[in-house]
Design a protein around this motif. Structure first.
Motif, mmCIF file in Angstrom:
data_model
loop_
_atom_site.group_PDB
_atom_site.id
_atom_site.type_symbol
_atom_site.label_atom_id
_atom_site.label_comp_id
_atom_site.label_asym_id
_atom_site.label_seq_id
_atom_site.Cartn_x
_atom_site.Cartn_y
_atom_site.Cartn_z
ATOM 1 N N CYS A 166 -7.199 -3.545 -4.314
ATOM 2 C CA CYS A 166 -7.862 -2.549 -3.554
ATOM 3 C C CYS A 166 -8.806 -1.680 -4.234
ATOM 4 C CB CYS A 166 -6.620 -1.752 -2.984
ATOM 5 S SG CYS A 166 -6.773 -0.517 -1.905
ATOM 6 N N THR A 167 -10.076 -1.824 -3.645
ATOM 7 C CA THR A 167 -11.069 -1.175 -4.411
ATOM 8 C C THR A 167 -12.121 -0.501 -3.012
ATOM 9 O OG1 THR A 167 -12.438 -3.067 -4.305
ATOM 10 C CG2 THR A 167 -11.291 -2.330 -6.330
ATOM 11 N N PRO A 168 -12.845 0.292 -3.058
ATOM 12 C CA PRO A 168 -13.701 0.854 -2.053
ATOM 13 C C PRO A 168 -14.409 -0.349 -1.222
ATOM 14 C CG PRO A 168 -13.930 2.495 -3.559
ATOM 15 C CD PRO A 168 -13.132 1.278 -4.232
ATOM 16 N N CYS A 180 -7.335 7.904 -2.816
ATOM 17 C CA CYS A 180 -7.559 6.733 -3.490
ATOM 18 C C CYS A 180 -9.097 6.540 -3.827
ATOM 19 C CB CYS A 180 -7.036 5.471 -3.016
ATOM 20 S SG CYS A 180 -5.200 5.362 -2.988
ATOM 21 N N HIS A 181 -9.810 6.731 -2.668
ATOM 22 C CA HIS A 181 -11.239 6.559 -2.680
ATOM 23 C C HIS A 181 -11.945 7.480 -3.639
ATOM 24 C CE1 HIS A 181 -15.065 6.186 -0.135
ATOM 25 N NE2 HIS A 181 -15.684 5.988 -1.371
ATOM 26 N N PRO A 225 -11.094 -2.134 0.763
ATOM 27 C CA PRO A 225 -10.070 -1.410 0.843
ATOM 28 C C PRO A 225 -8.777 -2.179 1.544
ATOM 29 C CG PRO A 225 -11.387 -0.797 2.497
ATOM 30 C CD PRO A 225 -12.152 -2.010 1.564
ATOM 31 N N CYS A 237 0.794 -1.111 0.071
ATOM 32 C CA CYS A 237 -0.013 -0.013 0.043
ATOM 33 C C CYS A 237 0.938 1.240 0.182
ATOM 34 C CB CYS A 237 -0.860 0.002 1.083
ATOM 35 S SG CYS A 237 -1.747 1.518 1.529
ATOM 36 N N TYR A 264 -4.108 -0.285 -6.632
ATOM 37 C CA TYR A 264 -5.141 0.524 -6.845
ATOM 38 C C TYR A 264 -6.199 -0.098 -7.929
ATOM 39 C CZ TYR A 264 -7.812 4.558 -8.429
ATOM 40 O OH TYR A 264 -8.719 5.689 -8.901
ATOM 41 N N MET A 309 -8.156 4.499 0.757
ATOM 42 C CA MET A 309 -9.438 3.822 -0.160
ATOM 43 C C MET A 309 -10.686 3.603 0.671
ATOM 44 S SD MET A 309 -9.994 2.927 -3.090
ATOM 45 C CE MET A 309 -8.991 2.302 -4.274
ATOM 46 N N VAL A 310 -10.411 3.934 1.837
ATOM 47 C CA VAL A 310 -11.572 3.974 2.906
ATOM 48 C C VAL A 310 -12.362 5.225 2.933
ATOM 49 C CG1 VAL A 310 -12.466 3.533 5.033
ATOM 50 C CG2 VAL A 310 -10.835 2.087 4.365
#
Ligand code: SF4
Lengths: 86, 365
Positions: free
Chosen positions: B337-339, B354-355, B342, B315, B333, B347-348
């Motif tokens: 790692c996605t919403p 990222c989010h 995360p 990360c 990404y 991403m959170v």
């Protein structure tokens, strides 16, 4: 939209609300038909009255704003929510 | 076309008229700004020579793992109800595979963890459950911490305590600018932090670092006005502090809010996730208010614990928060790692770059 219209919208963004009633440091506020109790504890001396708009952050009014600025802020929130929803 | 759209276009055309020859890097410190300008698609309409770089203004992203571990330990002890702003529930920490690594995980395992959206809700929970300890886990910057200080100053029941992961914004920016590798040409300062603390707090950027700076609000008009201001300052080599959010931001901020902050809290050194300890960048409880400190109330926190890491493997959040990398440069990404899944804090959070980039549809090349 999964978030309530007047809270939990990030931690840095605030939402404008209109004051409906004031009781000491506590105000009943409304935005988009949603009512909430908002603390006036951080508003500087004798600044607000019923009918005024305030910028609300995590349940606390930060400062009074004009009706025009309140409208602009809501337009922004709508635009962002539109992107988020799509 | 609305009045505001017309005003935004005017600022945009002024920006395009500026004689910018070399690339100019502008850091927007605040996660809320990042959210606005990404969702409004502002990067795409700016001249190619203007680079907007998201900065460290995401309180969830910089909340250290040890604080999340503390919150999980309190929740799992079974002796308390833990309340926290919603985002914090999903922030993962780097734990072994079968260990609980989020507050949401603790909740799924039976711990009493509840998302809230205001200090008033923490207060209401404590009043409702007077027989039980209620711990308010607070990650946030000045704008969020001032209300928490005000809540304590107004008076809270004895069964409520706070687990603070509270940070000041400007020291992180100061640290970032001390790095000789920081190739930043100008900064846009956070509007709601400045509403509380005052625009003047950001003067050091112009005075000490001779860089242009403007406080901005969150609308296209305010953001573009601030951007125009700093670009012009840069081109004219005349950096100063500009305030493009005067409807909310006073030079000295909100005196009342600052008084609560000073009365209840003191400024202490603090660890920033992925960044390290920054002097005088966090808040601790002052004097008599220490009786509301969850860290003093709960024995589980004194138990020895395996050293906590910084970021999950792979990360790049730390680099993203410091503006050294953009989200899509992280190998995870949009892949691991996605919403919904995360890997890292960026991403959170609603304020994590990222989010925000993922939500706006920005996909890795
Ligand atoms: S995409 Fe995920 S793993 Fe990569 S930096 Fe962002 S949060 Fe961390």
């Amino acid at each position: 939209m999964t978030r309530p219209a007047t809270g939990g919208y990030g931690m840095c963004l605030s939402v404008p609300m209109q004051i409906i009633a004031i009781d000491g440091f506590s105000a009943e506020c409304e935005a988009r038909g949603v009512r909430r109790t908002v603390s006036l504890f951080m508003i500087e001396d004798d600044e607000v009255a019923v009918g005024d708009f305030v910028m609300v952050h995590v349940g606390y009014a930060l400062r009074k704003i004009s009706a025009d600025d309140a409208r602009t802020s809501w337009q922004l929130i709508d635009e962002i929510l539109a992107v988020t929803a799509s | 076309m609305t009045e505001d759209m017309a005003a935004a276009r005017l600022w945009l055309s002024r920006i395009h008229e500026l004689p910018i020859r070399e690339s100019i890097a502008v850091m927007n410190v605040c996660g809320g700004h990042e959210r606005s300008l990404t969702m409004l698609g502002l990067r795409a309409v700016l001249p190619e020579t203007v680079r907007l770089i998201p900065g460290p203004g995401c309180p969830v992203c910089v909340c250290p793992e040890e604080d999340i571990a503390d919150a999980i330990a309190i929740a799992m002890s079974g002796n308390a109800t833990l309340v926290a702003f919603g985002d914090m529930l999903r922030v993962p920490m780097n734990a072994s595979k079968d260990a609980i690594n989020t507050l949401a995980g603790a909740r799924a395992a039976g711990a009493d963890v509840r998302p809230i959206s205001s200090p008033q809700e923490a207060l209401a929970t404590a009043r409702e459950h007077s027989e039980r300890q209620v711990v308010f886990f607070v990650a946030g910057f000045e704008t969020t911490i001032a209300p928490v200080a005000a809540m304590l100053a107004e008076g809270v029941p004895d069964n409520l305590s706070v687990l603070l992961a509270a940070r000041l914004t400007w020291p992180a920016v100061n640290m970032l600018l001390q790095d000789p590798e920081a190739a930043l040409d100008a900064l846009i300062a956070p509007g709601h932090v400045a509403t509380v603390m005052g625009a003047e707090e950001w003067r050091f950027i112009a005075d000490t670092y001779h860089l242009p700076v403007a406080v901005a609000g969150f609308t296209a008009v305010s953001l573009l006005a601030a951007l125009y201001s700093v670009l012009r300052q840069k081109l004219e080599n005349r950096p100063f502090l500009d305030n493009c959010y005067p409807e909310l931001v006073r030079p000295q901020g909100n005196q009342r809010a600052r008084r609560w902050l000073n009365e209840v809290l003191e400024v202490v050194p603090a660890n920033w996730r992925g960044i390290g300890v920054i002097p005088a960048s966090g808040f601790g409880l002052r004097g008599v208010w220490q009786r509301y400190d969850a860290r003093q109330r709960f024995e589980v926190l004194a138990a020895p614990r395996k050293r906590i890491g910084e970021m999950p493997p792979g990360c790049d959040c730390a680099a993203v928060v410091l503006g050294k990398r953009t989200p899509e440069q992280c190998r995870l990404y949009g892949k691991a790692c996605t919403p919904p899944h995360p890997v890292g804090p960026c991403m959170v959070s609603d304020e994590g770059a990222c989010h925000i980039w993922w939500q706006a549809g920005l996909r890795a090349a």
